[in-house]
Design a protein around this motif. Sequence first.
Motif, PDB file in Angstrom:
ATOM      1  N   ILE A  20      15.747   9.765   9.959  1.00  0.00           N
ATOM      2  CA  ILE A  20      16.221   9.703  11.336  1.00  0.00           C
ATOM      3  C   ILE A  20      16.007   8.298  11.884  1.00  0.00           C
ATOM      4  CG2 ILE A  20      16.010  10.688  13.651  1.00  0.00           C
ATOM      5  CD1 ILE A  20      14.749  13.170  12.338  1.00  0.00           C
ATOM      6  N   ALA A  21      17.046   7.728  12.462  1.00  0.00           N
ATOM      7  CA  ALA A  21      16.924   6.409  13.076  1.00  0.00           C
ATOM      8  C   ALA A  21      16.016   6.504  14.296  1.00  0.00           C
ATOM      9  CB  ALA A  21      18.298   5.889  13.478  1.00  0.00           C
ATOM     10  N   PRO A  22      15.088   5.561  14.447  1.00  0.00           N
ATOM     11  CA  PRO A  22      14.171   5.612  15.592  1.00  0.00           C
ATOM     12  C   PRO A  22      14.881   5.273  16.895  1.00  0.00           C
ATOM     13  CG  PRO A  22      13.853   3.584  14.350  1.00  0.00           C
ATOM     14  CD  PRO A  22      14.829   4.423  13.560  1.00  0.00           C
ATOM     15  N   GLY A  23      14.249   5.672  18.001  1.00  0.00           N
ATOM     16  CA  GLY A  23      14.719   5.249  19.315  1.00  0.00           C
ATOM     17  C   GLY A  23      15.749   6.142  19.966  1.00  0.00           C
ATOM     18  N   GLY A  24      16.143   7.235  19.313  1.00  0.00           N
ATOM     19  CA  GLY A  24      17.149   8.107  19.906  1.00  0.00           C
ATOM     20  C   GLY A  24      16.570   8.985  21.012  1.00  0.00           C
ATOM     21  N   ASP A  25      17.452   9.468  21.881  1.00  0.00           N
ATOM     22  CA  ASP A  25      17.029  10.354  22.959  1.00  0.00           C
ATOM     23  C   ASP A  25      17.110  11.796  22.464  1.00  0.00           C
ATOM     24  OD1 ASP A  25      16.449  11.701  25.247  1.00  0.00           O
ATOM     25  OD2 ASP A  25      18.239  11.077  26.359  1.00  0.00           O
ATOM     26  N   LEU A  26      15.949  12.380  22.202  1.00  0.00           N
ATOM     27  CA  LEU A  26      15.888  13.742  21.675  1.00  0.00           C
ATOM     28  C   LEU A  26      15.351  14.722  22.725  1.00  0.00           C
ATOM     29  CD1 LEU A  26      14.453  13.022  18.112  1.00  0.00           C
ATOM     30  CD2 LEU A  26      16.840  13.218  18.808  1.00  0.00           C
ATOM     31  N   GLY A  27      15.333  14.309  23.971  1.00  0.00           N
ATOM     32  CA  GLY A  27      14.757  15.142  25.028  1.00  0.00           C
ATOM     33  C   GLY A  27      15.366  16.526  25.107  1.00  0.00           C
ATOM     34  N   ALA A  28      16.699  16.619  25.045  1.00  0.00           N
ATOM     35  CA  ALA A  28      17.359  17.924  25.155  1.00  0.00           C
ATOM     36  C   ALA A  28      17.020  18.797  23.954  1.00  0.00           C
ATOM     37  CB  ALA A  28      18.872  17.729  25.261  1.00  0.00           C
ATOM     38  N   LEU A  29      17.024  18.199  22.766  1.00  0.00           N
ATOM     39  CA  LEU A  29      16.689  18.959  21.559  1.00  0.00           C
ATOM     40  C   LEU A  29      15.261  19.485  21.628  1.00  0.00           C
ATOM     41  CD1 LEU A  29      17.098  19.980  18.685  1.00  0.00           C
ATOM     42  CD2 LEU A  29      16.552  17.671  17.860  1.00  0.00           C
ATOM     43  N   LEU A  30      14.334  18.659  22.036  1.00  0.00           N
ATOM     44  CA  LEU A  30      12.933  19.081  22.102  1.00  0.00           C
ATOM     45  C   LEU A  30      12.752  20.213  23.112  1.00  0.00           C
ATOM     46  CD1 LEU A  30      11.122  15.631  21.938  1.00  0.00           C
ATOM     47  CD2 LEU A  30      11.504  17.252  20.089  1.00  0.00           C
ATOM     48  N   ALA A  31      13.478  20.141  24.220  1.00  0.00           N
ATOM     49  CA  ALA A  31      13.404  21.214  25.216  1.00  0.00           C
ATOM     50  C   ALA A  31      13.920  22.526  24.632  1.00  0.00           C
ATOM     51  CB  ALA A  31      14.205  20.832  26.464  1.00  0.00           C
ATOM     52  N   HIS A  32      15.010  22.449  23.877  1.00  0.00           N
ATOM     53  CA  HIS A  32      15.546  23.652  23.239  1.00  0.00           C
ATOM     54  C   HIS A  32      14.562  24.202  22.200  1.00  0.00           C
ATOM     55  CE1 HIS A  32      19.401  23.911  25.141  1.00  0.00           C
ATOM     56  NE2 HIS A  32      19.778  22.700  24.756  1.00  0.00           N
ATOM     57  N   LEU A  33      13.893  23.321  21.486  1.00  0.00           N
ATOM     58  CA  LEU A  33      12.933  23.776  20.477  1.00  0.00           C
ATOM     59  C   LEU A  33      11.764  24.507  21.124  1.00  0.00           C
ATOM     60  CD1 LEU A  33      12.819  20.752  18.009  1.00  0.00           C
ATOM     61  CD2 LEU A  33      13.863  23.000  17.631  1.00  0.00           C
ATOM     62  N   LYS A  34      11.271  23.992  22.228  1.00  0.00           N
ATOM     63  CA  LYS A  34      10.159  24.658  22.906  1.00  0.00           C
ATOM     64  C   LYS A  34      10.568  26.058  23.372  1.00  0.00           C
ATOM     65  CE  LYS A  34       7.064  22.648  25.370  1.00  0.00           C
ATOM     66  NZ  LYS A  34       5.954  22.643  24.420  1.00  0.00           N
ATOM     67  N   THR A  35      11.813  26.174  23.843  1.00  0.00           N
ATOM     68  CA  THR A  35      12.315  27.491  24.245  1.00  0.00           C
ATOM     69  C   THR A  35      12.483  28.400  23.030  1.00  0.00           C
ATOM     70  OG1 THR A  35      13.473  26.536  26.137  1.00  0.00           O
ATOM     71  CG2 THR A  35      14.199  28.704  25.396  1.00  0.00           C
ATOM     72  N   ALA A  36      13.025  27.829  21.937  1.00  0.00           N
ATOM     73  CA  ALA A  36      13.282  28.625  20.736  1.00  0.00           C
ATOM     74  C   ALA A  36      11.990  29.126  20.095  1.00  0.00           C
ATOM     75  CB  ALA A  36      14.076  27.802  19.725  1.00  0.00           C
ATOM     76  N   LEU A  37      10.906  28.381  20.245  1.00  0.00           N
ATOM     77  CA  LEU A  37       9.625  28.833  19.704  1.00  0.00           C
ATOM     78  C   LEU A  37       9.130  30.094  20.405  1.00  0.00           C
ATOM     79  CD1 LEU A  37       7.725  25.445  19.243  1.00  0.00           C
ATOM     80  CD2 LEU A  37       8.603  26.937  17.446  1.00  0.00           C
ATOM     81  N   LYS A  38       9.622  30.337  21.611  1.00  0.00           N
ATOM     82  CA  LYS A  38       9.227  31.528  22.377  1.00  0.00           C
ATOM     83  C   LYS A  38      10.318  32.593  22.372  1.00  0.00           C
ATOM     84  CE  LYS A  38       6.508  28.616  25.496  1.00  0.00           C
ATOM     85  NZ  LYS A  38       6.360  28.098  26.874  1.00  0.00           N
ATOM     86  N   ASP A  39      11.359  32.371  21.576  1.00  0.00           N
ATOM     87  CA  ASP A  39      12.475  33.302  21.512  1.00  0.00           C
ATOM     88  C   ASP A  39      11.989  34.682  21.059  1.00  0.00           C
ATOM     89  OD1 ASP A  39      15.773  32.813  21.286  1.00  0.00           O
ATOM     90  OD2 ASP A  39      15.043  34.576  20.209  1.00  0.00           O
ATOM     91  N   SER A  40      12.677  35.724  21.505  1.00  0.00           N
ATOM     92  CA  SER A  40      12.288  37.086  21.131  1.00  0.00           C
ATOM     93  C   SER A  40      12.643  37.422  19.694  1.00  0.00           C
ATOM     94  CB  SER A  40      12.969  38.101  22.066  1.00  0.00           C
ATOM     95  OG  SER A  40      14.379  37.978  21.986  1.00  0.00           O
ATOM     96  N   ASN A  41      13.456  36.582  19.049  1.00  0.00           N
ATOM     97  CA  ASN A  41      13.879  36.830  17.673  1.00  0.00           C
ATOM     98  C   ASN A  41      13.089  35.948  16.703  1.00  0.00           C
ATOM     99  OD1 ASN A  41      15.780  36.146  15.224  1.00  0.00           O
ATOM    100  ND2 ASN A  41      16.477  38.109  16.034  1.00  0.00           N
ATOM    101  N   MET A  42      12.477  36.576  15.703  1.00  0.00           N
ATOM    102  CA  MET A  42      11.647  35.840  14.752  1.00  0.00           C
ATOM    103  C   MET A  42      12.447  34.831  13.933  1.00  0.00           C
ATOM    104  SD  MET A  42       8.333  36.498  14.574  1.00  0.00           S
ATOM    105  CE  MET A  42       7.105  37.703  15.044  1.00  0.00           C
ATOM    106  N   GLN A  43      13.712  35.148  13.630  1.00  0.00           N
ATOM    107  CA  GLN A  43      14.524  34.222  12.836  1.00  0.00           C
ATOM    108  C   GLN A  43      14.763  32.918  13.606  1.00  0.00           C
ATOM    109  OE1 GLN A  43      15.231  34.719   9.737  1.00  0.00           O
ATOM    110  NE2 GLN A  43      14.559  36.849   9.638  1.00  0.00           N
TER     111      GLN A  43
END
Length: 204
Positions: A41-64
């Motif tokens: 991965i090239a450094p310096g990219g804006d991953l803010g939206a992705l990281l926010a989605h990941l935090k939500t997905a970690l709490k998702d009701s579906n284990m998959q």
Amino acid sequence: VDLGAALRGVKLDAAMASAKWKVRVGALDDVLTAIGRPPKIAPGGDLGALLAHLKTALKDSNMQVNAKAIQVVGALGAGLRGEFAGTARRFARDLLQRLSVRHRTMVAALADALDRLHGWCFSLDDIAPLLAKSLAEPNKDVRARTADYIARCAVSSKPGAPPPLTAESAAALWQMLLAGAADREPDVRDACGAAMAALLQGTG
């Protein structure tokens, strides 16, 4: 890989808002594909939206969905390495809290992601307070798997590398592991004993 550019075609916002878990998993699969194998991965990219989605997905009701999000976190750590260090430590807290799960896919994903984050983003010393907290958790699986993780990290250090823990952190974790070696649960006792042996090997 310019991950930000690669993700523009994924439509992550819409996919992660879908009521269908397979759509959410598919979007996270697309993220893994964009990151590549091995991750670059090239450094310096804006991953803010992705990281926010990941935090939500970690709490998702579906284990998959949970498991796929965990895989993405591990891939980001391996791809961004030191640039991901601060974020990796924050995710480590969330991942350690999930060690109570029984789902095999989740257990495997957690172990792999935590190992990757340790390999590329932080040392045992960086997350020693988190580990100590996990070793004191009421759930026996959390205690045992945390000790297993400490053992894996302690023996994964390369020959000639600095000790995985400072003396202060090592002493604090040692006390927790020593208590765990007398735990009423056999799995916890065995894991803590193995972790102490690994730490002796790693710091000796």
